[in-house]
Design a protein around this motif. Structure first.
Motif, PDB file in Angstrom:
ATOM      1  N   ILE A   1       6.071   8.557  -8.669  1.00 20.54           N
ATOM      2  CA  ILE A   1       6.492   7.702  -7.566  1.00 20.54           C
ATOM      3  C   ILE A   1       5.903   6.299  -7.705  1.00 20.54           C
ATOM      4  CG2 ILE A   1       4.644   8.297  -5.947  1.00 20.54           C
ATOM      5  CD1 ILE A   1       8.410   7.676  -5.176  1.00 20.54           C
ATOM      6  N   LEU A   2       4.741   6.171  -8.313  1.00 22.80           N
ATOM      7  CA  LEU A   2       4.202   4.829  -8.553  1.00 22.80           C
ATOM      8  C   LEU A   2       5.078   4.059  -9.536  1.00 22.80           C
ATOM      9  CD1 LEU A   2       0.354   5.512  -8.723  1.00 22.80           C
ATOM     10  CD2 LEU A   2       1.607   4.293  -6.934  1.00 22.80           C
ATOM     11  N   VAL A   3       5.520   4.733 -10.587  1.00 21.78           N
ATOM     12  CA  VAL A   3       6.414   4.082 -11.546  1.00 21.78           C
ATOM     13  C   VAL A   3       7.725   3.706 -10.867  1.00 21.78           C
ATOM     14  CG1 VAL A   3       7.741   4.446 -13.659  1.00 21.78           C
ATOM     15  CG2 VAL A   3       5.354   5.196 -13.547  1.00 21.78           C
ATOM     16  N   ARG A   4       8.231   4.609 -10.026  1.00 25.16           N
ATOM     17  CA  ARG A   4       9.501   4.347  -9.349  1.00 25.16           C
ATOM     18  C   ARG A   4       9.380   3.152  -8.377  1.00 25.16           C
ATOM     19  NH1 ARG A   4      13.276   2.908  -7.175  1.00 25.16           N
ATOM     20  NH2 ARG A   4      14.856   3.903  -5.900  1.00 25.16           N
ATOM     21  N   MET A   5       8.321   3.138  -7.552  1.00 27.91           N
ATOM     22  CA  MET A   5       8.190   2.097  -6.544  1.00 27.91           C
ATOM     23  C   MET A   5       7.827   0.742  -7.161  1.00 27.91           C
ATOM     24  SD  MET A   5       9.207   3.570  -3.873  1.00 27.91           S
ATOM     25  CE  MET A   5       8.947   2.174  -2.768  1.00 27.91           C
ATOM     26  N   HIS A   6       7.191   0.747  -8.305  1.00 29.69           N
ATOM     27  CA  HIS A   6       6.898  -0.505  -9.011  1.00 29.69           C
ATOM     28  C   HIS A   6       8.193  -1.263  -9.319  1.00 29.69           C
ATOM     29  CE1 HIS A   6       5.390  -3.462 -11.714  1.00 29.69           C
ATOM     30  NE2 HIS A   6       5.592  -2.796 -12.835  1.00 29.69           N
ATOM     31  N   LYS A   7       9.265  -0.535  -9.579  1.00 27.15           N
ATOM     32  CA  LYS A   7      10.556  -1.170  -9.837  1.00 27.15           C
ATOM     33  C   LYS A   7      11.100  -1.848  -8.585  1.00 27.15           C
ATOM     34  CE  LYS A   7      11.700   2.279 -13.378  1.00 27.15           C
ATOM     35  NZ  LYS A   7      12.592   3.409 -13.749  1.00 27.15           N
ATOM     36  N   VAL A   8      10.677  -1.370  -7.425  1.00 23.69           N
ATOM     37  CA  VAL A   8      11.137  -1.934  -6.153  1.00 23.69           C
ATOM     38  C   VAL A   8      10.278  -3.125  -5.738  1.00 23.69           C
ATOM     39  CG1 VAL A   8      11.457  -1.439  -3.684  1.00 23.69           C
ATOM     40  CG2 VAL A   8      12.063   0.293  -5.401  1.00 23.69           C
ATOM     41  N   THR A   9       8.973  -3.000  -5.926  1.00 24.00           N
ATOM     42  CA  THR A   9       8.053  -4.009  -5.395  1.00 24.00           C
ATOM     43  C   THR A   9       7.724  -5.104  -6.398  1.00 24.00           C
ATOM     44  OG1 THR A   9       6.146  -2.640  -6.017  1.00 24.00           O
ATOM     45  CG2 THR A   9       7.052  -2.343  -3.806  1.00 24.00           C
TER      46      THR A   9
ATOM     47  N   TYR B   1      -7.885   2.065  -4.751  1.00 30.62           N
ATOM     48  CA  TYR B   1      -7.614   3.444  -4.310  1.00 30.62           C
ATOM     49  C   TYR B   1      -8.505   3.746  -3.114  1.00 30.62           C
ATOM     50  CZ  TYR B   1      -7.441   8.537  -4.303  1.00 30.62           C
ATOM     51  OH  TYR B   1      -7.268   9.859  -3.938  1.00 30.62           O
ATOM     52  N   HIS B   2      -7.889   4.298  -2.059  1.00 28.39           N
ATOM     53  CA  HIS B   2      -8.625   4.699  -0.859  1.00 28.39           C
ATOM     54  C   HIS B   2      -8.386   6.183  -0.598  1.00 28.39           C
ATOM     55  CE1 HIS B   2      -8.010   0.366  -0.560  1.00 28.39           C
ATOM     56  NE2 HIS B   2      -9.111   0.324   0.160  1.00 28.39           N
ATOM     57  N   ALA B   3      -9.451   6.941  -0.677  1.00 34.38           N
ATOM     58  CA  ALA B   3      -9.346   8.378  -0.410  1.00 34.38           C
ATOM     59  C   ALA B   3      -9.112   8.615   1.076  1.00 34.38           C
ATOM     60  CB  ALA B   3     -10.629   9.080  -0.854  1.00 34.38           C
TER      61      ALA B   3
ATOM     62  N   PRO C   1       0.688  -6.695  -6.355  1.00 31.81           N
ATOM     63  CA  PRO C   1      -0.379  -5.701  -6.506  1.00 31.81           C
ATOM     64  C   PRO C   1      -0.134  -4.492  -5.592  1.00 31.81           C
ATOM     65  CG  PRO C   1      -1.283  -7.909  -6.233  1.00 31.81           C
ATOM     66  CD  PRO C   1       0.186  -8.010  -5.940  1.00 31.81           C
ATOM     67  N   ILE C   2      -0.539  -3.348  -6.067  1.00 30.11           N
ATOM     68  CA  ILE C   2      -0.407  -2.095  -5.331  1.00 30.11           C
ATOM     69  C   ILE C   2      -1.799  -1.546  -5.040  1.00 30.11           C
ATOM     70  CG2 ILE C   2       0.302   0.337  -5.531  1.00 30.11           C
ATOM     71  CD1 ILE C   2       2.715  -0.681  -7.170  1.00 30.11           C
ATOM     72  N   GLU C   3      -1.999  -1.082  -3.803  1.00 24.99           N
ATOM     73  CA  GLU C   3      -3.210  -0.352  -3.465  1.00 24.99           C
ATOM     74  C   GLU C   3      -2.813   1.035  -2.974  1.00 24.99           C
ATOM     75  OE1 GLU C   3      -6.629  -1.962  -2.105  1.00 24.99           O
ATOM     76  OE2 GLU C   3      -6.102  -4.080  -2.432  1.00 24.99           O
ATOM     77  N   ILE C   4      -3.515   2.039  -3.457  1.00 26.89           N
ATOM     78  CA  ILE C   4      -3.335   3.379  -2.911  1.00 26.89           C
ATOM     79  C   ILE C   4      -4.149   3.411  -1.629  1.00 26.89           C
ATOM     80  CG2 ILE C   4      -3.506   5.836  -3.322  1.00 26.89           C
ATOM     81  CD1 ILE C   4      -1.605   4.128  -5.212  1.00 26.89           C
ATOM     82  N   THR C   5      -3.454   3.532  -0.515  1.00 26.08           N
ATOM     83  CA  THR C   5      -4.100   3.426   0.782  1.00 26.08           C
ATOM     84  C   THR C   5      -4.402   4.781   1.407  1.00 26.08           C
ATOM     85  OG1 THR C   5      -1.838   2.826   1.455  1.00 26.08           O
ATOM     86  CG2 THR C   5      -3.471   1.092   1.467  1.00 26.08           C
ATOM     87  N   GLU C   6      -3.755   5.843   0.916  1.00 32.46           N
ATOM     88  CA  GLU C   6      -4.127   7.209   1.279  1.00 32.46           C
ATOM     89  C   GLU C   6      -3.733   8.149   0.153  1.00 32.46           C
ATOM     90  OE1 GLU C   6      -2.785   8.928   4.976  1.00 32.46           O
ATOM     91  OE2 GLU C   6      -3.052   7.032   6.064  1.00 32.46           O
ATOM     92  N   ASN C   7      -4.617   9.075  -0.125  1.00 34.79           N
ATOM     93  CA  ASN C   7      -4.335  10.211  -1.005  1.00 34.79           C
ATOM     94  C   ASN C   7      -5.487  11.178  -0.800  1.00 34.79           C
ATOM     95  OD1 ASN C   7      -4.889  11.098  -4.362  1.00 34.79           O
ATOM     96  ND2 ASN C   7      -3.033  11.705  -3.274  1.00 34.79           N
ATOM     97  N   GLY C   8      -5.171  12.422  -0.541  1.00 35.33           N
ATOM     98  CA  GLY C   8      -6.248  13.364  -0.291  1.00 35.33           C
ATOM     99  C   GLY C   8      -5.729  14.734   0.038  1.00 35.33           C
TER     100      GLY C   8
ATOM    101  N   GLY D   1       0.835  -1.189   0.000  1.00 36.29           N
ATOM    102  CA  GLY D   1       0.000   0.000   0.000  1.00 36.29           C
ATOM    103  C   GLY D   1       0.870   1.239   0.000  1.00 36.29           C
ATOM    104  N   PHE D   2       0.491   2.219  -0.796  1.00 36.64           N
ATOM    105  CA  PHE D   2       1.243   3.469  -0.856  1.00 36.64           C
ATOM    106  C   PHE D   2       0.337   4.653  -0.531  1.00 36.64           C
ATOM    107  CE2 PHE D   2       4.052   1.145  -4.037  1.00 36.64           C
ATOM    108  CZ  PHE D   2       5.071   0.937  -3.110  1.00 36.64           C
ATOM    109  N   ASN D   3       0.841   5.533   0.329  1.00 32.81           N
ATOM    110  CA  ASN D   3       0.211   6.812   0.620  1.00 32.81           C
ATOM    111  C   ASN D   3       0.986   7.906  -0.103  1.00 32.81           C
ATOM    112  OD1 ASN D   3      -1.273   5.266   2.391  1.00 32.81           O
ATOM    113  ND2 ASN D   3      -0.446   6.203   4.252  1.00 32.81           N
ATOM    114  N   TYR D   4       0.273   8.805  -0.761  1.00 32.67           N
ATOM    115  CA  TYR D   4       0.938   9.892  -1.493  1.00 32.67           C
ATOM    116  C   TYR D   4       0.209  11.206  -1.250  1.00 32.67           C
ATOM    117  CZ  TYR D   4       2.456  13.055  -5.112  1.00 32.67           C
ATOM    118  OH  TYR D   4       2.940  14.163  -5.757  1.00 32.67           O
ATOM    119  N   TYR D   5       1.011  12.258  -0.987  1.00 30.91           N
ATOM    120  CA  TYR D   5       0.437  13.590  -0.816  1.00 30.91           C
ATOM    121  C   TYR D   5       1.117  14.650  -1.677  1.00 30.91           C
ATOM    122  CZ  TYR D   5      -2.381  11.758   2.969  1.00 30.91           C
ATOM    123  OH  TYR D   5      -3.307  11.037   3.685  1.00 30.91           O
TER     124      TYR D   5
END
Length: 488
Positions: free
Chosen positions: A378-386, A439-441, A390-397, A325-329
């Motif tokens: 950052i999603l493209v960047r972290m995809h190379k790491v993980t 995606y989780h708002a 599967p990726i879930e956006i766990t916070e964005n708002g 899960g990734f949180n992005y602001y």
């Protein structure tokens, strides 16, 4: 100062900061993510997120023990306006109202957190059945509503008893966490498949143990560094405990990530961005997945001592996560700086939040830059790491603090614009091969925003904190349409 500003100052332990180089203000870093509307993959999870201390209230009810946030909010001057989470949104009693909000917005996933002190009031010992009963009720009600429960085991509310015994800098805390994880896996694993271990490890360790601005309020850089290792150990041990409780469980964890933008083309600033990326984006996520720390953050000869490393720790902290899960602001500007504390951490200065004005200039009411391009990057960047996990956006708002108008409604077009831009950036990342499945708002509703108290409103739903009344904002109604159509 908000929690993201605090984070950068707390993690630095470095010099006062380099001036922003003109080159950074004039030069776009990458092509813009696609802005056109489009459909998301079939079965995409649209959801919303909350956290226990921020919404539940009932801080002393049904046998709940004292957490570090229950204690910290009582310290004078720590929380804006002297606010506490004692009542918050009263979700402990009004969880059915929360589920009604999710249904009204056509959401199929609810990311919430479990308060450890409701399960084990002292962080160890027997289960408090009344606390466990609450999460049983919540789980069953979500499933009955056709909504996936997605709990996070730890969202910053450590039992105060464990803090008194050393807190996260003490290795024992990882063992206590594993016991707690095993309890929850056995109790709810028959109905809940998808679990997150931690929320934003880099934030609660830094702000709680180095800067002292979040619970438990300590200012000890060496304890802070040790705490990062204990939390990584707890990842591995907690993962194994959940799998032992039920091998079918899908276990991941939640990391806050940000693109690192060099302040200029100078080699020093480019190197600063690289090492800050290792410290901010990889120190927990890559370490847990691979069982090893990224190189170059600490001097190699001092790292075992600083982390309190023991033989076998690589295996203890390793977890082959089923998803991330990734949180992005927003984004981060990185420039070369000077050490100031004597702790041989990283010779880099970082400013949060930052987005090149040539790309974005809007700010939220919290003062954070609106930078959807960074979400894509950052999603493209972290995809190379993980990898293929599967990726879930766990916070964005975003925080916009307008209240009800004469018609009783909350008109928040800025929040709609924020989400629209970030959804477009996320969709472009999916088209670029990033396996985002949900995606989780942040957040389902206005809530207690940590050191900022109730002064900042992130919710898709307006909450009247005097009486708990909930009113879906225009943004929540718009989001309901996106979720129903699976399209922006």
């Amino acid at each position: 100062m908000n929690r993201r500003d605090f984070l950068m100052s707390s993690l630095g332990m470095v010099g006062a900061g380099a001036a922003l180089a003109p080159a950074a203000l004039a030069k776009p870093k990458a092509k813009r993510a696609g802005q056109g509307d489009g459909a998301f993959p079939p079965g995409f999870y649209w959801g919303a997120a909350t956290a226990a201390y921020q919404v539940e209230g009932a801080y002393r009810e049904d046998g709940k023990g004292e957490s570090i946030w229950d204690r910290f909010v009582l310290a004078p001057g720590k929380i804006k306006n002297g606010d506490t989470g004692n009542v918050a949104c009263d979700s402990y009693h009004r969880y059915m109202d929360d589920i009604a909000l999710l249904k009204a917005m056509n959401l199929k996933s609810y990311r919430f957190s479990i308060a450890w002190t409701r399960i084990q009031p002292d962080g160890t010992g027997p289960v408090n059945q009344k606390g466990l009963d609450y999460y049983n009720r919540l789980t069953d009600a979500l499933l009955a509503a056709g909504i996936r429960p997605m709990p996070t085991l730890y969202h910053w509310d450590l039992p105060q008893n464990l803090e008194d015994r050393g807190g996260w800098p003490a290795r024992e805390t990882a063992d206590r966490y594993a016991e707690y994880a095993g309890i929850m896996g056995k109790a709810l694993g028959d109905r809940i498949e998808t679990w997150s271990l931690f929320n934003e490890s880099k934030t609660f360790t830094a702000l709680g143990y180095n800067q002292g601005v979040f619970a438990p309020g300590r200012k000890d850089p060496y304890a802070f560094i040790r705490s990062t290792h204990t939390v990584n150990l707890a990842h591995g041990l907690g993962y194994k405990a959940l799998k032992a409780a039920n091998p079918k469980l899908k276990v991941g964890s939640v990391y806050d990530v940000t693109p690192m933008i060099p302040a200029s083309d100078r080699p020093e600033d480019v190197a600063a961005a690289d090492i800050w990326d290792k410290w901010q984006n990889l120190w927990f996520a890559q370490t847990v997945i691979e069982g090893r720390y990224p190189e170059g953050v600490f001097p190699a000869d001092r790292q075992p001592e600083l982390l309190n490393w023991k033989d076998g720790d690589a295996d203890r902290m390793h977890a082959d996560l089923d998803f991330v899960g990734f949180n992005y602001y927003s984004g981060t500007l990185c420039a070369y700086g000077k050490e100031a504390s004597g702790v041989p951490l990283i010779d880099v200065d970082a400013k949060w939040p930052y987005a090149p004005p040539a790309l974005e200039t809007a700010k939220t009411d919290f003062g954070w830059n609106v930078y959807p391009q960074g979400f894509h990057d950052i999603l493209v960047r972290m995809h190379k790491v993980t990898g293929n996990r599967p990726i879930e956006i766990t916070e964005n708002g975003c925080a916009y603090n307008m209240g009800p108008t004469a018609d009783g409604q909350i008109h928040d077009p800025q929040r709609i614009a924020f989400y629209r831009g970030h959804f477009a950036a996320m969709l472009q990342a999916i088209k670029d091969g990033v396996p985002v499945r949900g995606y989780h708002a942040w957040s389902l509703m206005d809530n207690f925003e940590w050191a900022s108290g109730y002064s900042q409103r992130f919710g898709l739903t307006w909450v009247d904190f005097a009486n708990g009344t909930r009113t879906i904002k225009d943004s929540g109604k718009w989001y309901a349409g996106v979720a129903a159509a699976n399209t922006i």
